[in-house]
Design an enzyme around this catalytic site. Structure first.
Site, mmCIF file in Angstrom:
data_model
loop_
_atom_site.group_PDB
_atom_site.id
_atom_site.type_symbol
_atom_site.label_atom_id
_atom_site.label_comp_id
_atom_site.label_asym_id
_atom_site.label_seq_id
_atom_site.Cartn_x
_atom_site.Cartn_y
_atom_site.Cartn_z
ATOM 1 C CB SER A 46 -0.953 -0.054 1.193
ATOM 2 O OG SER A 46 -2.027 0.852 1.046
ATOM 3 C CG ASP A 70 -6.910 -3.718 -3.081
ATOM 4 O OD1 ASP A 70 -7.645 -3.069 -2.305
ATOM 5 O OD2 ASP A 70 -5.680 -3.631 -3.095
ATOM 6 C CG HIS A 120 -5.581 -2.975 0.635
ATOM 7 N ND1 HIS A 120 -5.152 -2.492 -0.596
ATOM 8 C CD2 HIS A 120 -4.974 -2.193 1.571
ATOM 9 C CE1 HIS A 120 -4.345 -1.470 -0.407
ATOM 10 N NE2 HIS A 120 -4.203 -1.275 0.888
#
Length: 282
Positions: free
Chosen positions: A127, A232, A260
């Protein structure tokens, strides 16, 4: 009557002791210029890999399965997991959410690894950590061996802005996602920090045309592994194709039902895929 101990038993015991020592983690703060950066370090290999957490994350909240199991798969590596400045136990300082906070993290990550005498290293970035990893690989190519990213994007678009607005209120999160971070920061400070992060990304969208690291992506030369959870909900669908287009030396793996946090949900498979990639010759 007791039998005398076989000398091979002693050798086996020593071997076991070495293995235990090799896989025992050390958590410490490292002085990097004016800051104390908290890290977890495990393994004793000559090669290095830095684990870079997501927004508001820390080494343990974001990478527990990797800290505990990657060293067994990567005996020639030392695994380092950091808390970026202002996150986790790298407080003080208070987190600075300037327009260039990703670039600041990238610079500090390189300084950290140089301080550890590990100036050449691979990166696992999730991320926000993946964004930072892309910047490190693009701006400091001489320092990066290999790059692994997932849940990352080179820019933020209008769809992403709507996604972020929908997750601003942490009280609406699942307890599983919220509670580790509330335990780390306290419920009030975590909610405050999360809103600061949302505002920072919205500012980048408004003032920088949403650009996180579009230039750096085109300059990455390191062998790169993009992993992706097909479901995601945190990324608009155009981001992974964009990265695959501009990262010239990249391979790709998709988790069809992944979201995610594929490295947590599918930790064993994820770790094995990453270890295989890092052990391959470039």
């Amino acid at each position: 009557m007791f039998r005398p101990l076989n000398k091979n038993f002693h050798l086996s015991f020593k071997t076991i002791a070495k293995i235990v020592k090799r896989h025992k983690h050390v958590e410490e703060k490292v002085k990097v210029n004016e800051m104390n950066i908290n890290i977890v370090k495990v393994g004793s290999g000559d090669k290095s890999v830095l684990l870079m957490p997501g927004a508001a994350g820390s080494n343990w909240t974001d990478f527990k399965p990797q800290i505990e199991h990657l060293p067994q798969l990567l005996p020639n590596y030392t695994v380092v997991a950091w808390d970026p400045p202002g996150y986790g136990k790298s407080i003080p300082p208070k987190r600075n959410f300037s327009l260039d906070f990703f670039q600041n993290d990238a610079r500090k990550a390189v300084e950290l690894m140089k301080t550890l005498n590990r100036s050449k290293f691979s990166i696992l970035g999730w991320s926000d950590g993946g964004i930072t990893g892309l910047i490190v690989a693009g701006r400091y190519p001489e320092n990066v061996d290999k790059l692994v990213i997932w849940g990352a994007n080179a820019y933020v678009n209008d769809e992403d802005v709507n996604i972020l607005k929908g997750i601003r209120d942490v009280k609406k999160w699942s307890a599983r996602m919220r509670e580790p971070l509330e335990k780390l920061y306290g419920a009030e400070r975590f909610a405050e920090m999360w809103n600061e992060w949302i505002d920072a990304v919205l500012n980048i969208h408004e003032k920088c045309e949403g650009d996180f690291c579009m230039k750096e992506v085109r300059e990455v030369r390191a062998s790169t592994f993009i992993l992706h959870g097909k479901k995601d909900p945190m990324l608009s669908k155009e981001h992974v194709p964009y990265l695959r287009q501009y990262l010239k030396n990249a391979k790709y793996h998709e988790f069809p039902d992944g979201k995610h946090n594929i490295h947590l949900r599918y930790a064993k498979e994820f770790n094995e895929l990453v270890a295989k990639f890092l052990l391959e010759k470039s």
